[in-house]
Write a protein that holds these residues in place. Structure first.
Motif, PDB file in Angstrom:
ATOM      1  N   THR A  96       0.833  -1.211   0.000  1.00  0.00           N
ATOM      2  CA  THR A  96       0.000   0.000   0.000  1.00  0.00           C
ATOM      3  C   THR A  96       0.859   1.250   0.000  1.00  0.00           C
ATOM      4  N   MET A  97       1.921   1.251   0.825  1.00  0.00           N
ATOM      5  CA  MET A  97       2.801   2.405   0.896  1.00  0.00           C
ATOM      6  C   MET A  97       3.543   2.622  -0.420  1.00  0.00           C
ATOM      7  N   LEU A  98       4.005   1.551  -1.046  1.00  0.00           N
ATOM      8  CA  LEU A  98       4.699   1.670  -2.329  1.00  0.00           C
ATOM      9  C   LEU A  98       3.764   2.237  -3.398  1.00  0.00           C
ATOM     10  N   LEU A  99       2.541   1.747  -3.431  1.00  0.00           N
ATOM     11  CA  LEU A  99       1.571   2.246  -4.407  1.00  0.00           C
ATOM     12  C   LEU A  99       1.249   3.714  -4.153  1.00  0.00           C
ATOM     13  N   ALA A 100       1.143   4.091  -2.876  1.00  0.00           N
ATOM     14  CA  ALA A 100       0.840   5.484  -2.541  1.00  0.00           C
ATOM     15  C   ALA A 100       1.974   6.412  -2.965  1.00  0.00           C
ATOM     16  N   THR A 101       3.226   6.037  -2.670  1.00  0.00           N
ATOM     17  CA  THR A 101       4.349   6.896  -3.058  1.00  0.00           C
ATOM     18  C   THR A 101       4.543   6.912  -4.566  1.00  0.00           C
ATOM     19  N   PHE A 102       4.208   5.801  -5.236  1.00  0.00           N
ATOM     20  CA  PHE A 102       4.265   5.803  -6.707  1.00  0.00           C
ATOM     21  C   PHE A 102       3.209   6.752  -7.274  1.00  0.00           C
ATOM     22  N   ALA A 103       2.033   6.771  -6.640  1.00  0.00           N
ATOM     23  CA  ALA A 103       0.991   7.710  -7.068  1.00  0.00           C
ATOM     24  C   ALA A 103       1.443   9.155  -6.874  1.00  0.00           C
ATOM     25  N   ILE A 104       2.126   9.418  -5.749  1.00  0.00           N
ATOM     26  CA  ILE A 104       2.663  10.761  -5.516  1.00  0.00           C
ATOM     27  C   ILE A 104       3.671  11.122  -6.591  1.00  0.00           C
ATOM     28  N   LEU A 105       4.526  10.162  -6.965  1.00  0.00           N
ATOM     29  CA  LEU A 105       5.482  10.373  -8.056  1.00  0.00           C
ATOM     30  C   LEU A 105       4.782  10.825  -9.328  1.00  0.00           C
ATOM     31  N   LEU A 106       3.710  10.126  -9.698  1.00  0.00           N
ATOM     32  CA  LEU A 106       2.977  10.468 -10.927  1.00  0.00           C
ATOM     33  C   LEU A 106       2.331  11.848 -10.812  1.00  0.00           C
ATOM     34  N   ILE A 107       1.787  12.157  -9.636  1.00  0.00           N
ATOM     35  CA  ILE A 107       1.137  13.457  -9.436  1.00  0.00           C
ATOM     36  C   ILE A 107       2.150  14.587  -9.548  1.00  0.00           C
ATOM     37  N   VAL A 108       3.297  14.437  -8.875  1.00  0.00           N
ATOM     38  CA  VAL A 108       4.311  15.492  -8.899  1.00  0.00           C
ATOM     39  C   VAL A 108       4.890  15.655 -10.299  1.00  0.00           C
ATOM     40  N   GLU A 109       5.154  14.540 -10.979  1.00  0.00           N
ATOM     41  CA  GLU A 109       5.662  14.625 -12.355  1.00  0.00           C
ATOM     42  C   GLU A 109       4.647  15.301 -13.272  1.00  0.00           C
ATOM     43  N   GLY A 110       3.359  14.962 -13.101  1.00  0.00           N
ATOM     44  CA  GLY A 110       2.329  15.603 -13.911  1.00  0.00           C
ATOM     45  C   GLY A 110       2.238  17.090 -13.635  1.00  0.00           C
ATOM     46  N   ALA A 111       2.340  17.463 -12.364  1.00  0.00           N
ATOM     47  CA  ALA A 111       2.331  18.891 -12.016  1.00  0.00           C
ATOM     48  C   ALA A 111       3.544  19.596 -12.607  1.00  0.00           C
ATOM     49  N   ALA A 112       4.706  18.932 -12.570  1.00  0.00           N
ATOM     50  CA  ALA A 112       5.926  19.525 -13.135  1.00  0.00           C
ATOM     51  C   ALA A 112       5.783  19.738 -14.640  1.00  0.00           C
ATOM     52  N   GLU A 113       5.195  18.773 -15.316  1.00  0.00           N
ATOM     53  CA  GLU A 113       4.969  18.925 -16.765  1.00  0.00           C
ATOM     54  C   GLU A 113       4.002  20.068 -17.031  1.00  0.00           C
TER      55      GLU A 113
END
Length: 293
Positions: A96-113
């Motif tokens: 669950t924690m790995l999936l949550a931090t991976f989701a954060i990765l995608l969110i931050v990368e999307g915001a950066a783009e």
């Protein structure tokens, strides 16, 4: 390339990897979270520096301010992430924690783009750091010397913080037994928040420092986070000193591969991971929890 220049180049290459990996190690050693979002924090640090400096040739004070600002903003982003998401998942399973931090990765990368776009950016070094100097008759880039110096300062600072400070004693106590730490009156939520912020700041600092040497884009973190996880594995989970040794080992190995065995370029850290896991599965200095650095 001479032996000395190759060695210094390898150490300089390893410094940003150490900064990212030490942040990962701190967060895992204290909180027990393998933070996949760490790579996106690294990218944000690099992108912030490109925004602050732009196309100008910065002075040394301007560059220092930009680098520190990048690290500070990323620390704030990391602490916000810990407060709003990660804190609520501490008692959940690792998947669950790995999936949550991976989701954060995608969110931050999307915001950066969305903020910076997909195009690559480049910035100039301060003019005084763009040249080179002679050491024992060998030409050494000044920026490599700066990276080595910053790496040494951070390594010493982390050692003193973890082993010689009141905060470090709290960190080690919570890493060993969070329930006992709470029982003796430690503010575990505050300590874990600060550790997550410090780990994030180290990732942002690494991104800020590497920005003048690479093309910066929102996808920059992919390669660095992969190598940083490899360094955590080689050095051993929970060991900041292990991360330092492993980062230097990876950096120097890669530099020697570039200089003398180009067919191994980009593969040295895979080889090191395989060898270390076969010989010492827990890593060079591995421990389940963060002990003395």
């Amino acid at each position: 390339m001479t032996l000395l220049s190759t060695l210094i180049s390898g150490v300089a290459y390893g410094v940003p990897l150490f900064l990212v990996a030490s942040g990962l190690t701190l967060i895992y050693g204290v909180i027990g979270v393998l933070n996949f979002a760490h790579g996106s924090f690294f990218v944000v640090g690099a992108l912030l520096v490109t925004t602050i400096i732009g196309s100008t040739v910065p002075t040394v004070p301007t560059f220092i301010i930009a680098v520190l600002a990048g690290a500070a903003v990323v620390a704030a982003v990391g602490m916000l992430t810990e407060t709003t998401v990660v804190r609520h998942l501490y008692r959940r399973d690792h998947i669950t924690m790995l999936l949550a931090t991976f989701a954060i990765l995608l969110i931050v990368e999307g915001a950066a783009e969305g903020i910076w776009g997909n195009s690559s950016r480049a910035i100039n070094k301060p003019e005084i750091l763009s040249g080179s100097t002679q050491i024992l008759g060998t030409t050494i880039p000044l920026y490599d010397i700066l990276l080595v110096f910053v790496g040494a300062v951070v390594a010493i600072g982390l050692f003193l913080l973890i082993n010689k400070s009141t905060f470090g004693r709290s960190v080690r106590a919570i890493a060993q037994d969070q329930v006992m730490g709470e029982a003796v009156g430690l503010n575990t939520k505050r300590v874990m928040l600060l550790v997550f912020g410090l780990g994030s700041a180290l990732a942002g600092l690494a991104g800020a420092l590497i920005a003048p040497n690479v093309s910066v884009s929102p996808s920059l973190g992919h390669a660095f986070i992969l190598q940083s996880f490899a360094i955590v594995i080689i050095g051993g989970l929970g060991s900041v000193t292990g991360s330092l040794v492993a980062a230097l080992l990876v950096g120097v190995s890669e530099a020697f591969a570039v200089a003398y065995a180009t067919y191994l370029t980009g593969f040295t850290f895979y080889i090191l991971v395989a060898v270390i896991l076969l010989v010492r599965p827990r890593g060079l200095l591995g421990s389940a929890k963060l002990g003395r650095a």
